[in-house]
Design an enzyme around this catalytic site. Structure first.
Site, PDB file in Angstrom:
ATOM      1  N   HIS A  52      10.519   1.409   4.052  1.00 15.33           N
ATOM      2  CA  HIS A  52      10.538   0.070   4.665  1.00 15.33           C
ATOM      3  C   HIS A  52      11.577   0.004   5.792  1.00 15.33           C
ATOM      4  O   HIS A  52      11.321  -0.574   6.850  1.00 15.33           O
ATOM      5  CB  HIS A  52      10.814  -1.009   3.618  1.00 15.33           C
ATOM      6  CG  HIS A  52       9.816  -1.016   2.496  1.00 15.33           C
ATOM      7  ND1 HIS A  52      10.069  -1.589   1.268  1.00 15.33           N
ATOM      8  CD2 HIS A  52       8.557  -0.504   2.415  1.00 15.33           C
ATOM      9  CE1 HIS A  52       9.009  -1.430   0.490  1.00 15.33           C
ATOM     10  NE2 HIS A  52       8.090  -0.772   1.158  1.00 15.33           N
ATOM     11  N   HIS A  72       0.845  -4.458   3.923  1.00 12.41           N
ATOM     12  CA  HIS A  72       1.985  -3.678   3.420  1.00 12.41           C
ATOM     13  C   HIS A  72       1.678  -2.180   3.446  1.00 12.41           C
ATOM     14  O   HIS A  72       2.581  -1.374   3.706  1.00 12.41           O
ATOM     15  CB  HIS A  72       2.405  -4.097   2.011  1.00 12.41           C
ATOM     16  CG  HIS A  72       3.654  -3.377   1.597  1.00 12.41           C
ATOM     17  ND1 HIS A  72       4.910  -3.766   2.035  1.00 12.41           N
ATOM     18  CD2 HIS A  72       3.843  -2.243   0.887  1.00 12.41           C
ATOM     19  CE1 HIS A  72       5.808  -2.907   1.582  1.00 12.41           C
ATOM     20  NE2 HIS A  72       5.186  -1.973   0.879  1.00 12.41           N
ATOM     21  N   ASP A 125       3.976   0.598   5.193  1.00 13.77           N
ATOM     22  CA  ASP A 125       4.373   1.867   4.572  1.00 13.77           C
ATOM     23  C   ASP A 125       4.011   3.051   5.464  1.00 13.77           C
ATOM     24  O   ASP A 125       4.811   3.977   5.650  1.00 13.77           O
ATOM     25  CB  ASP A 125       3.663   2.051   3.220  1.00 13.77           C
ATOM     26  CG  ASP A 125       4.365   1.335   2.076  1.00 13.77           C
ATOM     27  OD1 ASP A 125       5.539   0.955   2.219  1.00 13.77           O
ATOM     28  OD2 ASP A 125       3.728   1.177   1.010  1.00 13.77           O
ATOM     29  N   HIS A 167       1.841   7.242   0.336  1.00 14.06           N
ATOM     30  CA  HIS A 167       2.980   7.991   0.877  1.00 14.06           C
ATOM     31  C   HIS A 167       2.713   9.497   0.953  1.00 14.06           C
ATOM     32  O   HIS A 167       3.025  10.145   1.945  1.00 14.06           O
ATOM     33  CB  HIS A 167       4.225   7.747   0.026  1.00 14.06           C
ATOM     34  CG  HIS A 167       4.655   6.320  -0.016  1.00 14.06           C
ATOM     35  ND1 HIS A 167       4.901   5.584   1.120  1.00 14.06           N
ATOM     36  CD2 HIS A 167       4.890   5.486  -1.063  1.00 14.06           C
ATOM     37  CE1 HIS A 167       5.263   4.355   0.772  1.00 14.06           C
ATOM     38  NE2 HIS A 167       5.260   4.273  -0.545  1.00 14.06           N
TER      39      HIS A 167
END
EC number: 3.5.1.108
Length: 305
Positions: free
Chosen positions: A79, A238, A242, A265
């Site tokens: 973030h 979001h 990311d 991720h």
């Protein structure tokens, strides 16, 4: 020319670590041109540095974590890294006195505010961009992520959550990157999780700092946060946040289009590694004229929030 950027002043804040539940102090320091982005653990002796590099990312289970050969780590960098990308910061020392960046409110917005507090210092050295020259794709089962050439930085991201609270028409987002767009449309989107997963993880001494203050929490039917969502497509937004943070782990802005389906991720990091490992897939570029830039960064004194 489009110049590199650092901070004008040192700024500091404290917050809670998502995994430990303990207080963490975060200090952001200006750095000289061509330093790059460096994450530093100050609570170990001697301090340990992690330069922003996709190879430093060795754990992507619940967040993006930088880990060295001795097992020293800094978790939950994505973030803050997204905020650095959003504000176009090239050179900075990020210090923490704990194994993780504080979670703040679960979005990038508090970090954007912190960077604006510090102010942006232009440096008399050209900003180096990574330009995507050919398509590169990485797949994992039905999940995939790819880069294709594009004169700008665009994200086309789709999630697939079969949940009553997540509208089917709010699961894809197309975003043309600019500092202004990032701050207004992306930075405030919070991380999210399921109550049953959080309860299980906390029973395993993980995500001890997780709460309604720093995440959107769902049960099987609804959103449990009293205030609801910040915007209707906060979930996919979001995931874009990311991805912006994960991809900026190369330490440079990218000129290209990122397309993804159900990526996270780990996949974001694998794609970035695959691109950089292929010398024919990318090239360095700089811009002599501001006007010619395919990516719009904020003016140094611009208030975006």
């Amino acid at each position: 020319m489009i110049r590199q950027r650092t901070l004008k002043e040192i700024v500091k804040t404290t917050g809670v670590g998502l995994h430990s539940g303990r207080k963490v102090t975060l200090t952001l320091r200006p750095a000289a041109a061509n330093t790059g982005i460096i994450y530093r653990r100050t609570d170990v002796n001697p301090p340990v540095d992690f330069p922003a590099d996709p190879a430093s990312v060795r754990d992507t289970m619940l967040c993006t974590a930088l880990v060295n050969d001795e097992g020293v780590r800094i978790s939950t960098v994505e973030h803050l890294n997204a905020a650095l990308a959003g504000m176009g910061i090239d050179n900075i020392i990020v210090e923490v006195d704990a194994p993780e960046i504080p979670i703040m409110d679960g979005s990038a917005s508090p970090f954007v505010y912190l960077l604006q507090q510090a102010g942006i210092e232009m440096q008399n050295v050209p900003k180096r961009f990574i330009r995507i020259k050919k398509p590169v794709r990485f797949e994992d089962g039905d999940k995939w992520a790819e880069f294709v050439p594009f004169n700008g930085f665009r994200m086309d991201f789709e999630i697939d959550f079969n949940h009553p609270a997540i509208e089917s028409d709010e699961q894809r987002l197309l975003f043309d990157f600019s500092s202004q767009g990032f701050v207004r449309e992306i930075s405030r989107a919070r991380t999210f999780g399921f109550m049953r997963d959080i309860e299980y993880l906390q029973s395993q001494n993980l995500v001890l700092g997780g709460s309604f203050d720093n995440a959107i929490v769902l049960d099987d039917y609804r959103i449990l946060n009293e205030e609801g969502l910040r915007f209707e497509n906060e979930f996919v937004t979001h995931k874009v946040l990311d991805a912006i943070g994960d991809l900026y782990m190369c330490g440079h802005p990218i000129i290209g289009e990122f397309r993804a389906y159900k990526s996270g991720h780990g996949l974001n990091n694998q794609l970035l590694r695959a691109v950089l490992a292929d010398q024919e897939a990318w090239e360095w570029t700089t811009f002599e004229e501001e006007v010619g830039s395919p990516v719009a960064f904020a003016e140094p004194n611009m208030v975006l929030a």
